[in-house]
Design an enzyme around this catalytic site. Structure first.
Site, short mmCIF file in Angstrom:
data_model
loop_
_atom_site.label_atom_id
_atom_site.label_comp_id
_atom_site.label_asym_id
_atom_site.label_seq_id
_atom_site.Cartn_x
_atom_site.Cartn_y
_atom_site.Cartn_z
N CYS A 68 0.42 -1.44 -0.04
CA CYS A 68 -0.31 0.03 0.10
C CYS A 68 1.03 1.12 0.12
O CYS A 68 0.28 2.27 -0.37
CB CYS A 68 -0.90 -0.05 1.15
SG CYS A 68 -0.24 0.05 2.64
N CYS A 93 7.76 -1.11 6.23
CA CYS A 93 6.78 -2.49 6.89
C CYS A 93 7.42 -3.33 6.85
O CYS A 93 8.23 -4.93 7.32
CB CYS A 93 5.45 -2.10 6.84
SG CYS A 93 5.63 -3.39 5.03
N VAL A 285 17.75 -13.07 3.54
CA VAL A 285 17.23 -11.97 2.94
C VAL A 285 18.81 -11.47 2.30
O VAL A 285 19.37 -10.73 3.01
CB VAL A 285 17.38 -11.81 4.79
CG1 VAL A 285 16.48 -10.36 4.09
CG2 VAL A 285 16.23 -12.87 5.47
N THR A 289 11.83 -9.54 0.57
CA THR A 289 10.34 -9.04 0.44
C THR A 289 9.79 -9.98 0.40
O THR A 289 8.18 -10.29 -0.27
CB THR A 289 10.61 -8.01 -1.27
OG1 THR A 289 10.65 -9.11 -2.01
CG2 THR A 289 10.47 -7.13 -1.19
N GLY A 376 17.94 -12.24 -7.04
CA GLY A 376 18.10 -13.66 -6.76
C GLY A 376 17.31 -14.21 -5.53
O GLY A 376 16.82 -14.94 -6.16
N GLU A 828 -18.69 1.76 10.51
CA GLU A 828 -20.07 1.78 11.40
C GLU A 828 -20.83 2.00 12.58
O GLU A 828 -20.85 1.59 13.73
CB GLU A 828 -21.30 2.52 10.24
CG GLU A 828 -22.79 3.16 10.73
CD GLU A 828 -22.75 3.34 9.80
OE1 GLU A 828 -22.90 3.46 8.34
OE2 GLU A 828 -24.39 3.45 10.15
N ARG A 906 -32.90 -0.25 1.27
CA ARG A 906 -31.92 0.93 0.37
C ARG A 906 -31.90 0.02 -1.59
O ARG A 906 -32.05 0.81 -1.75
CB ARG A 906 -31.04 1.17 0.80
CG ARG A 906 -30.56 2.90 -0.45
CD ARG A 906 -28.76 3.48 0.58
NE ARG A 906 -29.77 4.76 1.35
CZ ARG A 906 -29.90 5.97 1.71
NH1 ARG A 906 -29.70 6.10 0.34
NH2 ARG A 906 -30.21 6.74 2.17
N GLU A 1287 -22.17 9.64 -1.43
CA GLU A 1287 -22.17 8.42 -1.90
C GLU A 1287 -22.91 8.01 -3.44
O GLU A 1287 -22.38 7.43 -3.99
CB GLU A 1287 -23.73 7.46 -0.51
CG GLU A 1287 -23.03 6.96 0.42
CD GLU A 1287 -24.21 6.34 1.30
OE1 GLU A 1287 -24.07 5.38 1.32
OE2 GLU A 1287 -24.94 7.09 1.72
C1 LIG Z 1 4.73 -6.20 -2.38
C2 LIG Z 1 4.87 -7.10 -3.25
C3 LIG Z 1 4.97 -7.01 -4.66
C4 LIG Z 1 5.58 -8.10 -5.40
N1 LIG Z 1 5.61 -7.98 -7.03
C5 LIG Z 1 6.12 -9.09 -7.65
C6 LIG Z 1 6.27 -9.23 -8.41
O1 LIG Z 1 5.04 -8.42 -9.59
N2 LIG Z 1 6.17 -9.93 -9.80
C7 LIG Z 1 6.66 -11.46 -8.77
O2 LIG Z 1 7.75 -11.72 -9.26
N3 LIG Z 1 7.49 -11.09 -7.71
C8 LIG Z 1 7.24 -10.44 -6.52
N4 LIG Z 1 7.51 -10.02 -5.41
C9 LIG Z 1 7.37 -12.18 -4.99
C10 LIG Z 1 9.27 -10.53 -4.42
O3 LIG Z 1 9.42 -9.08 -4.98
C11 LIG Z 1 10.18 -11.13 -5.15
O4 LIG Z 1 10.59 -12.20 -5.55
C12 LIG Z 1 11.83 -10.77 -5.58
O5 LIG Z 1 12.45 -10.52 -5.72
C13 LIG Z 1 12.13 -11.46 -4.26
O6 LIG Z 1 13.35 -11.05 -3.69
P1 LIG Z 1 13.86 -10.79 -2.63
O7 LIG Z 1 15.43 -9.47 -2.20
O8 LIG Z 1 12.50 -9.01 -1.92
O9 LIG Z 1 13.90 -11.70 -2.04
P2 LIG Z 1 14.57 -11.88 -0.41
O10 LIG Z 1 13.11 -12.35 0.52
O11 LIG Z 1 15.73 -11.44 0.76
O12 LIG Z 1 14.61 -13.58 -0.45
C14 LIG Z 1 13.71 -14.46 -1.30
C15 LIG Z 1 14.51 -16.00 -1.35
O13 LIG Z 1 15.62 -15.90 -2.31
C16 LIG Z 1 16.47 -16.72 -1.20
N5 LIG Z 1 17.37 -16.17 -1.43
C17 LIG Z 1 17.98 -14.87 -1.88
N6 LIG Z 1 18.48 -14.68 -2.53
C18 LIG Z 1 19.93 -16.16 -2.84
C19 LIG Z 1 21.03 -16.13 -2.22
N7 LIG Z 1 21.76 -15.32 -3.45
N8 LIG Z 1 21.33 -17.88 -3.06
C20 LIG Z 1 20.43 -18.30 -2.13
N9 LIG Z 1 19.29 -17.78 -2.25
C21 LIG Z 1 18.96 -16.62 -2.25
C22 LIG Z 1 16.33 -16.97 0.04
O14 LIG Z 1 16.49 -17.65 0.98
C23 LIG Z 1 14.69 -16.41 -0.08
O15 LIG Z 1 13.97 -17.94 0.55
C24 LIG Z 1 6.62 -9.11 -4.62
C25 LIG Z 1 6.04 -8.82 -3.01
C26 LIG Z 1 5.25 -8.32 -2.45
C27 LIG Z 1 6.04 -8.41 -0.68
S1 FES Z 2 2.97 -1.10 2.51
FE1 FES Z 2 1.59 -1.50 3.72
S2 FES Z 2 2.24 -1.01 5.44
FE2 FES Z 2 3.68 -0.89 4.57
#
Ligand SMILES: Cc1cc2nc3c(=O)[nH]c(=O)nc-3n(C[C@H](O)[C@H](O)[C@H](O)COP(=O)(O)OP(=O)(O)OC[C@H]3O[C@@H](n4cnc5c(N)ncnc54)[C@H](O)[C@@H]3O)c2cc1C
Ligand code: FES
Ligand code: FES
Length: 1355
Positions: A68, A93, A285, A289, A376, A828, A906, A1287
């Site tokens: 959001c 968040c 991590v 995400t 990755g 409400e 309504r 409304e």
């Molecule tokens: C609001 C929101 C919207 C999103 N929209 C999309 C979208 O439109 N399309 C889509 O495909 N995805 C989407 N995603 C999913 C996500 O964002 C992606 O998959 C993103 O690329 C994950 O990357 P990260 O670095 O945040 O992963 P992290 O959460 O940091 O890690 C994810 C996983 O990958 C593993 N990992 C990470 N790096 C390595 C590494 N180097 N070696 C081994 N394992 C590793 C971790 O152990 C973990 O299990 C969305 C997520 C959110 C929260």
């Molecule tokens: S994106 Fe909704 S609270 Fe963080």
């Protein structure tokens, strides 16, 4: 395998890190202030830290899942190698606190404040009326701020990109974009940077017009009032942090221990590999995400987290001779930037793969996510709906995996993903990098993503296709068709691809491909995600798009392949959003109106500036009390069951737990609800998933929530009733069944030339107010007194139900509401479920208790708009005139009555919408089901009633083969005609609205143009619809049509105004101040509204039914008049004196300077028994015309143009009223085209957050939007001739639905299908695609209902 270098030194570092029992110091800066945290908890997010530890509550919590943008902040980090400072907008968040070592965090408080100085991004959103409830505003401000820090001269496209991850539920987005346009170089204003001729220095021309032209005004603010933006004045990166970053690398080894998790940040690749070897189950991590979501929503606990995000090798980008290698920790934003550069510098034939990746990145999440999410992470999560993996697979990318003993290269093919979220990597292996190859000369590749919403959404089906031809021919040498969303893993359609090898790229290949794909890409009809027929059809449709695209490209290369027919060409176009433009028109105040009189002027929402700086206080922003506790709910996981046992023993042993509460802890009555048919805590039985069974109270939110999840409950399941159809079959209805009848049906149907029957299902809707439900209860220590801060639209209902629960009289319970972060009806009555529980806990523990529901809980528990099913029989003449209507409505009320009866009433009162039907019967059935009780939602049943009406009127037109516009016009009410409930219509402005809308929208020209367009395009069609609305104003429960106000004038002349309504973004307080200002004859600045409270104005009606300005405005007027009369003699005595003089004189003369006011709407009182008596005080009218374009192959649609003409009487405040019209319209757009709640057959809500439930985003607003407030339409029934506006405009969004239906009709005609057809609401991409029957849908018939258990059911 490459051998690893000496590992001893690394092992030592690791051992040191590992053996440390204490945590390292985490050093970071927030708004320039240094923070040293010695107990950083790996499970704590930045958001929690800001709000709870630092008291920086400007950053909001809207969802906790990155969906959001309410929590957007800017992170800045010094990059030693490039000596640059990088700024990124991120979601606080999801940002782990531990990832912030040596980072500068900037929050909304850090860039400006009302007291100090506002930053232009704060000021402009407020002054352009882009902040209503304001809960989304700080996040939007910070997205814009981060954009400007990186690019002080952005283009409009950059602004649109920056907002992909921000949602707003109130404004309709238009004013935000308008306000921020002034920062762009191509948005029509230079943002103050230009000299001669700049609107910011010379004054806005449009605004000037509005001042001079008393007839029609077209600007709602004056850009000349904006402070110029000077990028050189931005806050600097903290010098101390710069020094620290230079001497102490942020990437050094760090270790943080928390209650359940240890966070290890390795310094080097070697250390990372050794740690992974030692902890093969550790979670890696980078952006968090994925992992953040798993921990928060899937209850995953990871004892060890490895954070390698800063390791050089993992961030490296290497250009090789055959492509680019990206380190696995490269963020998606970074990868995008590198690929864009490559596309610009390399020959096009080499960058086909890069362009396909970029196309996917364009629709990948929002910028806040792309700024942190790593490539990755996307690969290794192995999600079946990953958007990038299909491209990587189709492009034959190579991955380098590594463990401490060396590395290996693997191909990204169908052997890499081994199962749902599983890969071929070994547990001790990490992903080092991905190699993305250049494309070859004879290779073409395309990527596609189809999701419910275009922006920031996960895909339904995602695909990438690559073909390589034998050089100089159109013969397929290699083909890779990769799909996501069709299986538990990303898959390659290998069989189909093999069948096509060696074939020529032509019609025959297409035939073989389609029939083969239909067979190979089959899907179990019970597959998770549902939409089986649609998903299968998409695999074919997307291939077809690829086929046409490649044909075109081959031709461009000079090959003699078949020419793509001109009417097919648009199917190959890639969607490019167009910058929206808009016009707002309203009547300026009459010439001669005093400049001090602000009634009728577009003044800014009085809290807007505070909202933009984060200083506005919402319920959960109230500072923590010293001994405060947190509460979490224990809710049912079964829709209908007897509770056999509740075991809290494990939960009670968890850290921080103080107590648990159940029905026996309620000191007063456990019976609650608007109809006293609910319980505070379930008593032996549960009747919906989300039914509150108990509560856990602990020292923190995290502890309370963990404990609540640890409670074990055994159930004996009973058969649930979930859907309307099940309720009809089992006759599960609430009493009474309402009925309105007028005229003579039998005669009516006899008169009719034609009779047709039809039906429509209208899905429910989640309120999705950005601020979820929250209550803070503070026991006052004596006589059972309890003070509650509640985000409530109905303080008096909260007060009486809390008193009832505590067993005390209402005079001991004080409910205070400062402001509400959006309500829309959802706060409400359902708010009381949480408030009563929290009050019971506070009462028992004699300590303050707080609870703010998480987004998923709020969605699960609190219900929403009633889904409706309408079934009708309509009789009409050959001319299209409707003469008889028999309609039955079935509303899914859920497990309690709540407000459902009034909602159904309504719906019945709006069953004819704006059409005169002489013979009519409407019946309303309320289905008792095992869903959470559905409740009030903007429109309160009216939109459902009118939606059914628009369906039968469309059917009439389709069956006669004539234009729906003509049939609508023919049946429109005329002045003096009577409704089915015998209310005579006076002061009707429908025809004026209709005519103005027709002309402003250029309906006739657009219709002709659409017809021409449709004849020239096979796979895209345009549609138009013009739809009226007539909305009755008054509570249908007569007793609620009353309001009170209390006005104090203090000795210094300042005025404290209180009235019965709550401020939830709709600008009610602003309008009330305008009213008081006019009556008292003083400037608004002397008047203040602090809050709404039950001890100032008692027995208030809910702020609902659009009537709050009418009712409270009249009460305020009444109180102010009383005071004015009391001051009269002092004014007469001292005519030259000031307001302060008169007030002082009156005070010294012992005059009472406090007065309360009261108002009740006269002459109301309808009886269903006699079908007589006035239901409504008056009606609001409006008409909208919309034009859309649908992609018949995917079901996607574009909102091209909408024109709205709305009668709001003499507007009290055109800026607020236009804001309500646009916001209501966009909410309706969500209802009718986008928002879809999915329930399992067992009654479990599957869509519980912005990730799975899509409200309209910035990109959904019509490309051209015109809103005109009808001129010269005074209303003698409400304050200062105004009309209600909250409304009524919502339903006008049905014009988009019927425009879509119109476009589908054109598509069906291509397949020889004419006449009425069924389209349920919302007109989702799935429904649009399935309704456009063609050769592809024929190849993918849906499974026979009843032969399988669907993933979700229509409730
Ligand atoms: C609001 C929101 C919207 C999103 N929209 C999309 C979208 O439109 N399309 C889509 O495909 N995805 C989407 N995603 C999913 C996500 O964002 C992606 O998959 C993103 O690329 C994950 O990357 P990260 O670095 O945040 O992963 P992290 O959460 O940091 O890690 C994810 C996983 O990958 C593993 N990992 C990470 N790096 C390595 C590494 N180097 N070696 C081994 N394992 C590793 C971790 O152990 C973990 O299990 C969305 C997520 C959110 C929260
Ligand atoms: S994106 Fe909704 S609270 Fe963080
Ligand atoms: S103003 Fe955006 S959510 Fe309320």
């Amino acid at each position: 395998m490459e051998a690893m270098q000496d590992t001893t030194s690394v092992s030592r570092t690791m051992a040191e890190t590992q053996n440390r029992t204490g945590s390292d110091e985490l050093i970071f800066f927030v708004n320039g202030k240094k923070i040293v945290e010695r107990n950083a908890d790996p499970e704590m997010t930045l958001l929690t830290y800001l709000r709870r530890k630092l008291g920086l509550t400007g950053t909001k919590l809207g969802c906790a899942e990155g969906g959001c943008g309410a929590c957007t902040v800017m992170l800045s980090r010094y990059q030693p190698h490039s000596q640059q400072i990088l700024h990124h907008a991120v979601n606080a968040c999801l940002a782990p606190l531990c990832s912030l070592h040596l980072v500068a965090v900037t929050t909304v408080e850090g860039i400006g404040s009302v007291a100090r100085k506002l930053h232009p991004v704060q000021e402009r959103i407020a002054r352009s009326h882009g902040s209503q409830c304001g809960f989304c505003t700080p996040g939007i401000v910070m997205s814009m701020y981060a954009l400007l820090r990186n690019n002080p001269t952005p283009k409009m496209a950059d602004v649109e990109d920056a907002f992909q991850g921000n949602l707003c539920r109130c404004t309709g987005y238009r004013p935000i974009l308008e306000g921020y346009k002034t920062f762009t170089v191509d948005g029509g204003c230079c943002g103050g940077k230009g000299k001669n001729g700049c609107c910011m220095t010379n004054g806005n021309e449009a605004f000037q017009n509005s001042k001079d032209d008393t007839e029609e005004a077209t600007s709602l603010y004056n850009t000349a009032d904006f402070e110029p933006y000077d990028p050189t004045q931005e806050v600097i990166f903290p010098p101390e942090l710069m020094n620290l970053s230079k001497c102490q690398r942020s990437s050094r080894s760090l270790c943080f221990h928390g209650e359940r998790t240890t966070w290890l940040q390795p310094e080097s690749l070697e250390e990372f590999l050794l740690l992974k070897w030692k902890h093969p189950d550790a979670r890696v991590v980078v952006g968090n995400t994925e992992v953040g979501i798993e921990v928060k929503f899937k209850n995953m606990v990871y004892p060890v987290i490895l954070a390698p995000g800063l390791i050089t090798e993992l961030n490296a980008v290497t250009h090789t001779e055959d492509g680019i290698v990206f380190g696995a920790a490269c963020t998606l934003s970074h990868m995008g930037a590198v690929l864009k550069e490559a596309v610009q510098s390399l020959p096009p034939h080499q960058t086909e793969v890069f362009q396909a990746v970029l196309e996917q990145l364009r629709w990948f999440a929002g910028q806040q996510i792309r700024n942190v999410a790593a490539v990755g992470g996307n690969i290794m999560t192995a999600s079946p709906i990953s958007d990038l993996n299909p491209v990587f697979m189709a492009a034959d990318c190579k991955l380098t995996l590594m463990d401490k003993d060396g590395s290996r290269e693997v191909q990204m093919d169908d052997r890499f993903f081994t199962g749902y979220r599983k890969t071929a990597a070994q547990p001790q292996e990490i992903l080092l990098s991905i190699h993305i190859p250049y494309s070859k000369k004879s290779q073409f590749i395309s990527a596609f993503k189809q999701s419910p919403r275009r922006e920031d959404d996960i895909s339904i089906v995602t695909a990438a296709m690559s073909v390589i031809f034998y050089p100089g021919t159109d013969i397929v040498k290699d083909l890779r068709l990769s799909y996501g969303g069709m299986a538990p893993v990303t898959v390659l359609a290998t069989k189909t691809a093999n069948r096509l090898l060696g074939r020529q790229w032509g019609e025959q290949l297409l035939q073989v491909a389609c029939s083969s794909l239909a067979e190979e890409m089959s899907l179990d009809p019970s597959a998770p995600g549902g939409m089986e027929m649609y998903r299968r059809t998409l695999t074919l449709s997307l291939f077809y798009k690829f086929y046409l695209t490649v044909l075109q490209k081959l031709r461009l290369q000079g090959l003699s392949v078949e020419e793509v027919r001109s009417e097919y060409l648009r199917a190959t176009e890639i969607y490019h959003p167009e910058t929206p433009s808009s016009v707002q028109v309203y009547q300026a105040v009459p010439e001669g109106q005093s400049t001090n009189d602000v009634v009728g002027r577009p003044i800014m929402h009085l809290s807007a500036l505070k909202q933009a700086t984060g200083e506005a206080v919402y319920c959960d922003d109230v500072p923590l009390y010293e001994n405060e506790l947190y509460l979490a709910l224990i809710t049912s996981t079964k829709a209908h069951a007897r509770i056999l046992s509740v075991d809290v023993s494990a939960a009670e042993r968890l850290p921080g737990v103080v107590c648990c509460l159940f029905a026996s802890d309620v000191p007063g009555s456990n019976i609650t609800g608007m109809r006293q048919d609910e319980t505070i805590f379930a008593d032996g039985q549960v009747t919906c998933v989300g039914h509150i069974i108990g509560a856990m109270v602990a020292d923190t939110q995290l502890h309370a929530q963990r404990a609540a999840k640890a409670v074990k409950i055994q159930y004996e399941e009973l058969k649930p009733v979930v859907t309307i159809q099940e309720a009809i079959t089992t006759k599960s209805f609430y009493e009474p069944i309402r009925n309105i009848q007028s005229g003579d049906l039998e005669t009516g149907f006899k008169q009719a030339d034609h009779i047709l029957e039809g039906e429509i299902h209208i899905g429910g809707q989640e309120h999705f107010y950005l601020e979820t439900n929250v209550t803070l209860a503070v026991p006052r220590g004596e006589d059972g007194e309890m003070e509650l801060f509640i985000s409530s639209q109905s303080p008096s209902d909260s007060q009486s139900l809390v008193a009832n629960a505590l067993g005390v009289p209402a005079n001991r319970v004080l409910v205070r509401v400062k402001r509400v972060g959006g309500g829309f009806g959802g706060k409400e009555s359902r708010t009381t479920m949480l408030s009563t529980v929290v009050a019971v806990a506070a009462n028992k523990l004699k300590r303050p208790v707080r609870c703010m529901l998480d987004r998923d809980e709020d969605m699960l528990i609190t219900g929403g708009r009633h889904p409706f099913y309408g079934k009708y029989k309509v009789g009409f003449l050959q001319t299209g005139k409707v003469v008889a209507l028999d309609v039955a409505f079935y509303g899914n009320a859920g497990n309690s009555m709540d407000l459902s009866l009034a909602i159904m009433e309504r719906a019945l009162f709006h069953m004819e919408n704006s059409y005169r039907i002489p013979n009519v019967r409407g019946q309303g059935f309320l289905c008792r089901t095992n869903l959470p009780s559905n409740t009030a939602f903007r429109g309160f049943g009216g939109p459902q009633g009118m939606m059914v009406a628009e369906n039968w009127i469309t059917d009439v037109a389709h069956s006669l083969g004539c234009s729906a516009e003509e049939v609508r016009r023919l049946n429109l009410y005329s002045e003096g005609e009577s409704t089915p409930y015998n209310q005579v219509l006076h002061g009707l402005t429908l025809d004026r609205c209709w005519d103005e809308c027709l002309s402003r929208s250029e309906y006739k020209q657009r219709r002709a143009a659409a017809n021409l367009f449709n004849s020239q395009n096979r796979w895209t069609k345009r549609g138009l619809a013009i739809v009226p609305t007539k909305f009755g104003i008054s509570f249908t429960a007569t007793f609620l049509n009353q309001a009170g106000a209390l006005v104090h004038i203090y000795r210094d002349g300042s005025v404290l105004l209180t009235h019965g309504g709550t401020e939830m973004g709709q600008g009610l307080h602003t309008k009330m101040v305008q009213v008081a200002s006019r009556v008292l004859g003083i400037p608004c600045s002397k008047i203040y509204i602090s809050e709404t409270s039950t001890n100032t104005v008692a027995n208030t009606s809910p702020t609902a039914a659009s009537a709050s300005s009418d009712l409270n405005g009249a009460a305020v007027h009444n109180a102010c008049e009383t005071l004015l009369k009391r001051l009269e003699r002092y004014k007469t005595k001292d005519p030259e004196g000031s307001w302060e003089d008169w007030v002082k004189a009156a005070y010294l003369d012992r005059v009472n300077l406090s007065a309360n006011g009261f108002y009740k709407t006269p002459d109301l009182g309808y009886s269903f028994d006699t079908n007589s008596g006035r239901v409504f005080n008056y009606y609001s009218y409006g008409v909208a015309c919309s034009e859309v374009e649908i992609d018949c192959l995917t079901g996607a649609h574009k909102n091209l143009r909408t024109t709205i003409v709305m009668d709001v009487g003499h507007s009290l405040n055109p800026a607020i009223d236009i804001g309500q019209v646009e916001g209501g319209f966009m909410q309706g757009l969500g209802l009718f085209t986008l928002e879809e709640l999915h329930y399992s057959p067992q009654g479990v809500l599957l869509t519980r957050g912005p990730g799975s439930y899509k409200i309209p985003a910035f990109g959904d607003i019509p490309t051209q939007l015109t809103v005109s407030l009808l001129r010269d339409a005074p209303n003698d029934k409400a304050i200062f001739a105004s009309k209600a506006v909250g409304e009524p405009p919502l339903f006008l969004a049905s014009s988009v639905f019927y425009a879509i239906k119109d476009a589908i009709r054109a598509a069906r005609a291509e397949s020889g299908m004419t006449g009425p057809f069924r389209l349920d609401s919302p007109a989702s991409a799935e429904r649009i695609r399935n309704a456009c029957c063609d050769q592809f849908t024929k190849l993918c018939p849906s499974a026979e209902p009843g032969t399988f258990t669907p993933w979700s059911v229509r409730v």
